[in-house]
Design a protein around this motif. Structure first.
Motif, PDB file in Angstrom:
ATOM      1  N   ARG A 168       0.900  -1.066   0.156  1.00 25.43           N
ATOM      2  CA  ARG A 168       0.135   0.034   0.178  1.00 25.43           C
ATOM      3  C   ARG A 168       0.887   1.217   0.007  1.00 25.43           C
ATOM      4  O   ARG A 168       1.778   1.465   0.771  1.00 25.43           O
ATOM      5  N   GLU A 169       0.652   2.075  -0.658  1.00 31.33           N
ATOM      6  CA  GLU A 169       1.377   3.482  -0.933  1.00 31.33           C
ATOM      7  C   GLU A 169       1.157   4.212   0.338  1.00 31.33           C
ATOM      8  O   GLU A 169       2.109   4.946   0.754  1.00 31.33           O
ATOM      9  N   ASP A 170      -0.103   4.236   1.048  1.00 27.84           N
ATOM     10  CA  ASP A 170      -0.396   5.096   2.247  1.00 27.84           C
ATOM     11  C   ASP A 170       0.503   4.373   3.557  1.00 27.84           C
ATOM     12  O   ASP A 170       0.689   4.964   4.591  1.00 27.84           O
ATOM     13  N   PHE A 171       1.030   3.139   3.582  1.00 28.85           N
ATOM     14  CA  PHE A 171       2.118   2.766   4.292  1.00 28.85           C
ATOM     15  C   PHE A 171       3.668   2.694   3.718  1.00 28.85           C
ATOM     16  O   PHE A 171       4.494   1.881   4.066  1.00 28.85           O
ATOM     17  N   ASN A 172       3.713   3.722   2.774  1.00 30.02           N
ATOM     18  CA  ASN A 172       5.219   3.833   2.156  1.00 30.02           C
ATOM     19  C   ASN A 172       5.911   2.593   1.716  1.00 30.02           C
ATOM     20  O   ASN A 172       6.877   2.447   1.636  1.00 30.02           O
ATOM     21  N   TRP A 173       4.842   2.085   0.964  1.00 31.31           N
ATOM     22  CA  TRP A 173       5.034   0.657   0.237  1.00 31.31           C
ATOM     23  C   TRP A 173       5.792  -0.404   1.144  1.00 31.31           C
ATOM     24  O   TRP A 173       6.163  -1.419   0.515  1.00 31.31           O
ATOM     25  N   ILE A 174       5.142  -0.625   2.218  1.00 30.21           N
ATOM     26  CA  ILE A 174       5.388  -1.705   3.377  1.00 30.21           C
ATOM     27  C   ILE A 174       4.454  -2.771   2.794  1.00 30.21           C
ATOM     28  O   ILE A 174       3.280  -2.572   2.548  1.00 30.21           O
ATOM     29  N   THR A 175       5.009  -3.800   2.610  1.00 31.88           N
ATOM     30  CA  THR A 175       4.181  -5.088   2.388  1.00 31.88           C
ATOM     31  C   THR A 175       3.661  -5.831   3.556  1.00 31.88           C
ATOM     32  O   THR A 175       4.522  -6.369   4.386  1.00 31.88           O
ATOM     33  N   SER A 176       2.348  -6.067   3.409  1.00 34.00           N
ATOM     34  CA  SER A 176       1.825  -7.054   4.721  1.00 34.00           C
ATOM     35  C   SER A 176       1.870  -8.495   3.893  1.00 34.00           C
ATOM     36  O   SER A 176       1.895  -8.641   2.744  1.00 34.00           O
ATOM     37  N   ILE A 177       1.952  -9.570   4.629  1.00 34.51           N
ATOM     38  CA  ILE A 177       1.922 -10.897   4.281  1.00 34.51           C
ATOM     39  C   ILE A 177       0.724 -11.535   5.126  1.00 34.51           C
ATOM     40  O   ILE A 177       0.727 -11.494   6.435  1.00 34.51           O
ATOM     41  N   ASN A 178       0.016 -12.141   4.493  1.00 34.26           N
ATOM     42  CA  ASN A 178      -1.131 -13.058   5.077  1.00 34.26           C
ATOM     43  C   ASN A 178      -1.032 -14.433   4.627  1.00 34.26           C
ATOM     44  O   ASN A 178      -0.985 -14.556   3.536  1.00 34.26           O
ATOM     45  N   THR A 179      -1.005 -15.345   5.607  1.00 30.39           N
ATOM     46  CA  THR A 179      -0.900 -16.877   5.110  1.00 30.39           C
ATOM     47  C   THR A 179      -1.867 -17.486   6.023  1.00 30.39           C
ATOM     48  O   THR A 179      -2.186 -17.182   7.209  1.00 30.39           O
ATOM     49  N   VAL A 180      -2.625 -18.493   5.328  1.00 34.27           N
ATOM     50  CA  VAL A 180      -3.590 -19.377   5.752  1.00 34.27           C
ATOM     51  C   VAL A 180      -3.458 -20.849   5.476  1.00 34.27           C
ATOM     52  O   VAL A 180      -2.932 -20.958   4.225  1.00 34.27           O
ATOM     53  N   ALA A 181      -3.533 -21.898   6.272  1.00 29.14           N
ATOM     54  CA  ALA A 181      -3.593 -23.168   5.914  1.00 29.14           C
ATOM     55  C   ALA A 181      -4.661 -23.995   6.708  1.00 29.14           C
ATOM     56  O   ALA A 181      -4.742 -23.618   7.931  1.00 29.14           O
ATOM     57  N   GLY A 182      -5.039 -25.017   6.181  1.00 31.37           N
ATOM     58  CA  GLY A 182      -5.949 -25.830   7.007  1.00 31.37           C
ATOM     59  C   GLY A 182      -6.480 -26.839   6.346  1.00 31.37           C
ATOM     60  O   GLY A 182      -6.119 -27.375   5.124  1.00 31.37           O
ATOM     61  N   TRP A 183      -7.857 -27.227   6.561  1.00 29.96           N
ATOM     62  CA  TRP A 183      -8.959 -28.265   5.835  1.00 29.96           C
ATOM     63  C   TRP A 183     -10.032 -27.750   5.369  1.00 29.96           C
ATOM     64  O   TRP A 183     -10.468 -26.991   6.109  1.00 29.96           O
ATOM     65  N   GLN A 184     -10.350 -28.010   4.246  1.00 23.75           N
ATOM     66  CA  GLN A 184     -11.708 -27.804   3.564  1.00 23.75           C
ATOM     67  C   GLN A 184     -12.660 -28.721   3.038  1.00 23.75           C
ATOM     68  O   GLN A 184     -12.046 -29.999   3.027  1.00 23.75           O
ATOM     69  N   TRP A 185     -13.805 -28.326   2.964  1.00 21.03           N
ATOM     70  CA  TRP A 185     -14.903 -29.403   2.492  1.00 21.03           C
ATOM     71  C   TRP A 185     -15.754 -28.488   1.704  1.00 21.03           C
ATOM     72  O   TRP A 185     -16.082 -27.406   1.883  1.00 21.03           O
ATOM     73  N   ARG A 186     -16.012 -28.984   0.471  1.00 22.94           N
ATOM     74  CA  ARG A 186     -16.781 -28.391  -0.605  1.00 22.94           C
ATOM     75  C   ARG A 186     -17.997 -29.195  -0.780  1.00 22.94           C
ATOM     76  O   ARG A 186     -18.058 -30.494  -1.035  1.00 22.94           O
ATOM     77  N   GLY A 187     -19.101 -28.551  -0.962  1.00 20.11           N
ATOM     78  CA  GLY A 187     -20.349 -29.232  -1.316  1.00 20.11           C
ATOM     79  C   GLY A 187     -20.142 -29.788  -2.759  1.00 20.11           C
ATOM     80  O   GLY A 187     -19.927 -29.237  -3.758  1.00 20.11           O
ATOM     81  N   TYR A 201      -0.546 -13.307  10.058  1.00 18.25           N
ATOM     82  CA  TYR A 201      -0.427 -12.058   9.467  1.00 18.25           C
ATOM     83  C   TYR A 201       0.551 -11.122  10.115  1.00 18.25           C
ATOM     84  O   TYR A 201       0.807 -10.947  11.281  1.00 18.25           O
ATOM     85  N   THR A 202       1.601 -10.362   9.227  1.00 22.25           N
ATOM     86  CA  THR A 202       2.372  -9.373   9.726  1.00 22.25           C
ATOM     87  C   THR A 202       2.444  -8.310   8.741  1.00 22.25           C
ATOM     88  O   THR A 202       2.390  -8.233   7.600  1.00 22.25           O
ATOM     89  N   GLY A 203       2.407  -7.134   9.397  1.00 21.04           N
ATOM     90  CA  GLY A 203       2.359  -5.952   8.425  1.00 21.04           C
ATOM     91  C   GLY A 203       1.428  -4.746   9.037  1.00 21.04           C
ATOM     92  O   GLY A 203       1.177  -4.752  10.174  1.00 21.04           O
TER      93      GLY A 203
END
Length: 226
Positions: A168-187, A201-203
């Motif tokens: 984001r430009e409004d954070f002086n181009w600092i990049t946030s990192i978001n990671t998710v992992a787990g198990w899923q079920w689909r209909g 998450y960090t950022g």
């Protein structure tokens, strides 16, 4: 999502909303898909402090219109979204020195997703806010990778993983990192998706009302995509 913020404690991140297709055209060819759809999206993302009488800290509201295309292994999107950020009354009472931001973004957005396989994708998007207020700046970029199996039906389900970068430009181009992992079920018929998993998450702060603040969050949650 139940998250623990480093140096603070437990926070709840909740989101209610969705995207709905209004118009759609498709050749119904799984081998060489060609399709177009017009969507409307809307949602509210709220942060609650369960350690302070479940006070509402802040909530971001988003509304948009998106046009999406599919051409073989590539999908594209273009459209507009409006975002406004609001501080919670309880948070203001508990923090009388806090300066409320009238954080608003009116942005045009474009993105592309490429299927590496049926179950793996990489993606990127850019948004430019032609209207912005109180700390918001025009440019933001998102990009990432996801593994989400199409065949996760039945009780067995399947694992999933995703990592997203947000610059984001409004954070002086600092990049946030978001990671998710787990198990899923689909209909099998509905294709609705239920997931359980971990998130890290960090950022810059997830809530746009706290522009200028960094945070590190780790926890677990559940998600239902209809």
């Amino acid at each position: 999502v139940w998250l623990n913020e480093t140096g603070r404690g437990l926070v709840w991140e909740t989101q209610l909303g969705g995207r709905f297709g209004l118009l759609k055209r498709s050749n119904f060819d799984e081998a060489n898909p060609r399709a177009w759809q017009l969507d409307v999206e809307g949602g509210a993302q709220a942060r609650v402090d369960p350690e302070q009488n479940s006070d509402l800290e802040a909530v971001d509201y988003r509304f948009g219109m998106l046009s999406t295309w599919r051409r073989g292994p590539n999908a594209y999107k273009a459209g507009y979204y409006h975002l406004s950020s609001h501080i919670g009354d309880e948070y203001l009472l508990a923090n009388p020195g806090f300066t409320r931001l009238n954080y608003v973004r009116d942005s045009v957005i474009a993105g592309v997703t490429h299927d590496l396989t049926d179950d793996m994708q990489i993606y990127g998007e850019v948004a430019y806010a032609f209207g912005h207020e109180d700390g918001a700046m025009p440019l933001e970029l998102q990009y990432g990778y996801q593994y989400t199996p199409l065949h996760a039906d039945g009780l067995k389900g399947a694992p999933y993983f995703g990592i997203n970068g947000h610059t984001r430009e409004d954070f002086n181009w600092i990049t946030s990192i978001n990671t998710v992992a787990g198990w899923q079920w689909r209909g099998e018929q509905s294709k609705h998706l239920f997931r359980l998993g971990l998130q890290y998450y960090t950022g810059p702060a997830l809530q746009w009302q706290f522009a200028g603040r960094n945070e590190t969050l780790c926890g677990a949650g559940m998600w239902f995509d209809y």
